[in-house]
Scaffold this active site. Structure first.
Site, short mmCIF file in Angstrom:
data_model
loop_
_atom_site.label_atom_id
_atom_site.label_comp_id
_atom_site.label_asym_id
_atom_site.label_seq_id
_atom_site.Cartn_x
_atom_site.Cartn_y
_atom_site.Cartn_z
CG ASP A 78 -2.10 -0.95 1.07
OD1 ASP A 78 -2.32 -1.41 -0.05
OD2 ASP A 78 -2.77 -1.22 2.09
CE LYS A 100 -8.29 0.14 -2.39
NZ LYS A 100 -7.30 -0.94 -2.21
CG MET A 213 -8.29 6.66 6.35
SD MET A 213 -9.03 5.17 5.64
CE MET A 213 -10.02 4.57 7.03
#
Length: 294
Positions: A78, A100, A213
């Site tokens: 990631d 991502k 996030m």
């Protein structure tokens, strides 16, 4: 209470003990590799390890994670996996970046599952490397389901989640008898306009809230919690690059944090900690609303 410092020297006795533990872990991995290649075809040897890379610093990897990375034949990793961790990979290891970012996914989630299956079916030892702990907001369930459907053996290797790494670097706990008797991890993606969090259930003074996030949702979080009853001067801390030398923190209250963030932007991803434990952070926090840990 002192903050985590990877440059702090380790005593000789501790160093010797760590060396023994490290050797034991390497022997375990070697034995597993021998067992997995005895009497099986190439297609049957494939195995996927879903590994937590921790909050960022390479020396916060678990021994098991580091050993698996060093023995990987293919890695699927990631965006939050740093170059120091990738440097542990053996020469010749196949690398597949599937990171991502907000509004941009380099590889769709379904394709990540198919990629792991394809690599394992080719007989490779696959490490699926995720920032933090793979079981906390890491879409682990979807990847386990894809592997199970294809009959691929998989193992979860936990890691230090970003919340633990961030507060350790700030010299503060997530819970404390005088401040918070419980902690709650929340994905800030649930703060979108089409979803409504239970703000009243979250607006408690005896717990610590950690939003993952959530950099683009700071104002929504502050308004939601104050609207549900938390005082406007309730402590909140934003931190980015947790555990790394460039870690940054922004400390304030629910009332002034949106303004502070606008004046001193932080990079994404960003962790949001809400609760009175924020007042227990290292002494520099009270002197400077924006600072680095080291």
């Amino acid at each position: 209470m002192s903050a985590y410092n990877p440059s702090r020297p380790v005593s000789i006795k501790v160093g010797q003990w760590m060396a023994r533990v490290w050797q034991t872990g390497r022997e375990r991995l070697t034995n597993e590799g021998r067992r997995s290649t005895t009497g099986t075809s190439s297609a049957e040897r494939g195995h996927v390890y879903l590994v937590g890379a921790g909050p960022g610093a390479a020396d916060l990897l678990t021994l098991r994670a580091a050993g698996l990375i060093e023995r990987a034949e293919a890695i699927v990793y990631d965006r939050l996996v740093g170059k120091d961790i990738l440097a542990l990979l053996p020469r010749g290891c196949e690398r597949y970046y599937v990171g991502k970012a907000r509004g941009h996914h380099s590889v769709p989630q379904a394709e990540i599952g198919r990629l792991m299956v394809r690599l394992a079916q080719a007989g490779k030892r696959v490490v699926r490397l995720k920032g933090g702990d793979p079981g906390i907001f890491g879409r682990l369930g979807e990847e386990l389901a894809a592997l199970a459907e294809a009959g691929i053996p998989a193992e979860i290797v936990p890691g230090i989640t970003a919340a633990s790494g961030a507060v350790a670097a700030m010299g503060m706990p997530l819970t404390d008898r005088a401040h918070a008797q419980q902690v709650r991890f929340i994905t800030a993606q649930a703060c979108r306009e089409d979803q409504v969090l239970d703000w009243r259930g979250l607006a408690r003074r005896d717990e610590t809230l950690v939003f993952y996030m959530g950099l683009s949702r700071v104002e929504t979080i502050c308004q939601g919690l104050t609207g549900a009853g938390l005082p406007s001067d309730w402590p909140i801390m934003l931190t980015a690059n947790a555990s790394l030398s460039q870690q940054q923190a922004l400390v304030g209250t629910l009332a002034d944090m949106p303004e502070r963030l606008a004046a001193s932007p932080l990079p994404s991803p960003c962790l949001i900690v809400v609760g009175s434990v924020v007042t227990m952070a290292s002494a520099w926090v009270g002197r400077d609303a924006t600072a680095t840990t080291r």
